[in-house]
Design an enzyme around this catalytic site. Structure first.
Site, PDB file in Angstrom:
ATOM      1  CD  GLU A   8      -3.142  -0.993   2.176  1.00 41.28           C
ATOM      2  OE1 GLU A   8      -3.100  -0.156   2.960  1.00 41.28           O
ATOM      3  OE2 GLU A   8      -3.918  -1.905   2.067  1.00 41.28           O
ATOM      4  CD  GLU A  37      -3.841  -5.804   3.234  1.00 39.25           C
ATOM      5  OE1 GLU A  37      -4.420  -5.289   3.837  1.00 39.25           O
ATOM      6  OE2 GLU A  37      -2.639  -5.792   3.137  1.00 39.25           O
TER       7      GLU A  37
HETATM    8  O1  AHR Z   1      -5.120  -5.897   7.220  1.00 41.78           O
HETATM    9  C1  AHR Z   1      -4.625  -4.671   7.937  1.00 41.78           C
HETATM   10  C2  AHR Z   1      -4.279  -3.544   7.178  1.00 41.78           C
HETATM   11  O2  AHR Z   1      -5.149  -3.134   6.195  1.00 41.78           O
HETATM   12  C3  AHR Z   1      -2.954  -3.776   6.517  1.00 41.78           C
HETATM   13  O3  AHR Z   1      -1.844  -3.706   7.325  1.00 41.78           O
HETATM   14  C4  AHR Z   1      -2.820  -2.685   5.460  1.00 41.78           C
HETATM   15  O4  AHR Z   1      -2.386  -3.343   4.351  1.00 41.78           O
HETATM   16  C5  AHR Z   1      -4.245  -2.482   5.035  1.00 41.78           C
HETATM   17  O5  AHR Z   1      -4.486  -1.160   5.053  1.00 41.78           O
END
Ligand code: AHR
Length: 505
Positions: A178, A297
């Site tokens: 990110e 994610e």
């Molecule tokens: O999964 C929790 C957080 O969400 C992670 O650290 C980040 O990559 C995302 O914003």
């Protein structure tokens, strides 16, 4: 809530109508050094349920049942401040540090080698990540040497001195996390990240040409820089990378369950948009190389977002974002996985974020483990979906949603494993009130009978499991209907997910 029976729906299945092979890596997970994910989740020497290495045996058993094909590690936002050398070597010499991402204390008692060992026990593949925030391209290349090079040079020898003479052969590597987010440690703009990722990728590949690299895409489609970030970084890195990542956390903040249960439309739209960027960049480069998508994610996450969820208060293993999952969340997870099958031509990796305690299918206390609602759809897909995804035709009644207009009541995907003649059909009934009679029609070869039918269902979309009541939302094996003339009929309760396992003849 009273329920009624709506008019019938039909699903047409034809094993010639193939979308693409299903990449097993879409059944992957993500574990971050954050909250109680690593400490107290995976590694908990104080627990009566830990083995002699301090690893939670009950967690290992539950994760094995989910059959994660790979697990991404060590972050997440944590990654962007992580010094990998802190986490290797004798434990009593590892530094204790302030983790700025989650304002927590990181003891480094669990690191790269422990993770790789743990992956072997869980029977999954490690997917590591290089820090593109505070980390340098040199440190990224050194980590690949440490993990993958034969002994003879500094970092490979260091690994051997830590007890691992054989290379770990880690195949999948993320280039940061990110990096478009201002919240990220060492946040970069797109050209800065693109150039750094490209140079890191070159050095990492020179260390080990067999590795596969994943570029960090936009952290969500809500980012003002989306999708320009994706275009810019892909243009800079196209030939150096194999996958491009996307992240998405779904929410029902408006408490509009009708729209929430139609979110598959948005998941598909997101994949289609980023796929468009991939096609554009490939065309611009006149390239024969392909880059695929890694949804590394994904999950529902919106309830546990208060400041005490996000900031650890400078303690070890604080309770961070321990989201409680209910029935409607499980139905969204099931649709997400339907989308993974329907988009199997472009989506090759997906990591459920996360796996233990932190926005996770399992929660632990020191001596107990709870399977949350989302555990069950993930388990059924991971177990039953194999081979190729089929392009199913669905005729279903529509319902009206505030966000997406009219949507079909059924969300469906199907897989076909030719070698084993196994066919699976996955169906979400989005209706909150009506059961639906559905006819499955096999158009070429059909099963003689259905092997098994599993259902996750309930009457209240907000119903959730708890340590006191752990079996409210579970997968239940229901009676399998007979097959006649290549057809069978099932009743789908409202608010349900059904997985049908069939053996074709
Ligand atoms: O999964 C929790 C957080 O969400 C992670 O650290 C980040 O990559 C995302 O914003």
């Amino acid at each position: 809530m009273s329920t009624s029976q709506l008019s019938a729906a039909q699903i047409f299945l034809d094993t010639n109508r193939v979308i693409s092979p299903i990449s097993p890596l879409v059944f992957s997970g993500f574990a971050e050094h954050m909250g109680r994910s690593i400490y107290e989740g995976i590694y908990d020497p104080a627990s009566p349920r830990a083995d002699e290495r301090g690893l939670r045996k009950d967690v290992i058993a539950a994760l094995r049942e989910l059959n994660f094909r790979a697990i991404r590690y060590p972050g997440g936002n944590f990654l962007s401040g992580y010094r990998w050398l802190d986490g290797v070597g004798p434990r009593n010499q590892r530094p204790c540090r302030r983790d700025l991402a989650w304002q927590s204390i990181e003891t480094n008692q669990f690191g790269t080698n422990e993770f790789i060992e743990w992956c072997k026990t869980v029977q999954t593949e490690p997917m590591l990540a290089a820090n593109m925030g505070t980390g340098s391209i040199q440190e990224a290349a050194d980590l690949v040497e440490y993990c993958n090079a034969p002994i003879g040079t500094q970092y490979a020898n260091l690994r051997a001195s830590h007890g691992y003479p054989e290379p770990h052969a880690v195949k999948y590597w993320c280039l940061g996390n990110e990096m478009d987010g201002p919240w990220q440690i060492g946040h970069l703009d797109a050209p800065e990240y693109g150039k750094k990722a490209r140079e890191a990728a070159k050095m990492m590949r020179w260390q080990d040409p067999s590795i596969k690299l994943i570029l960090a895409g936009s952290s969500s489609m809500g980012m003002p820089t989306y999708p320009e970030w994706d275009r810019t970084v892909l243009e800079l890195c196209w030939d150096q990378v194999d996958y491009h990542s996307l992240h998405y956390y779904a929410n029902n903040r408006d408490n509009d369950t009708g729209s929430f249960l139609a979110l598959a439309a948005e998941f598909e739209m997101y994949l289609d948009s980023v796929s468009g960027v991939l096609r554009y960049v490939k065309a611009k480069h006149r390239s024969k190389h392909d880059v695929y998508l890694s949804w590394d994610e994904w999950n529902v996450w919106y309830k546990a977002t208060g400041s005490s969820d996000m900031q650890g208060g400078w303690i070890e293993a604080p309770h961070l974002i321990e989201e409680v999952y209910n029935l409607e969340d499980a139905l969204v997870v099931a649709q997400w996985m339907n989308v993974f099958l329907r988009k199997s031509d472009i989506l090759k990796i997906a990591c459920l974020a996360q796996i233990v305690n932190v926005i996770a299918p399992i929660l632990t206390t020191r001596d107990a483990l709870l399977k949350q609602s989302i555990y069950y759809p993930f388990m059924l897909f991971s177990k039953l979906a194999s081979g190729v995804a089929l392009d199913v035709a669905v005729k279903a009644p529509l319902y009206s949603t505030a966000k997406f207009g009219d949507m079909p009541l059924l969300d469906v995907s199907s897989s076909y494993d030719e070698a084993n003649q196994a066919n699976a059909v996955f169906i979400v009934n989005r209706s909150q009130t009506d059961s639906l009679s559905v006819e499955l029609c096999w158009q070429d070869h059909a099963p003689q009978n259905i092997k098994a039918v599993y259902q996750v269902a309930g009457t209240d979309p907000k119903d959730a499991n708890s340590f006191d009541n752990p079996n409210r939302i579970v997968a239940v094996k229901v009676d399998a209907p007979a097959v006649k003339n290549q057809r069978t009929t099932l009743t789908l309760p409202p608010l349900s997910f059904t997985a049908i396992e069939a053996q074709l003849v």
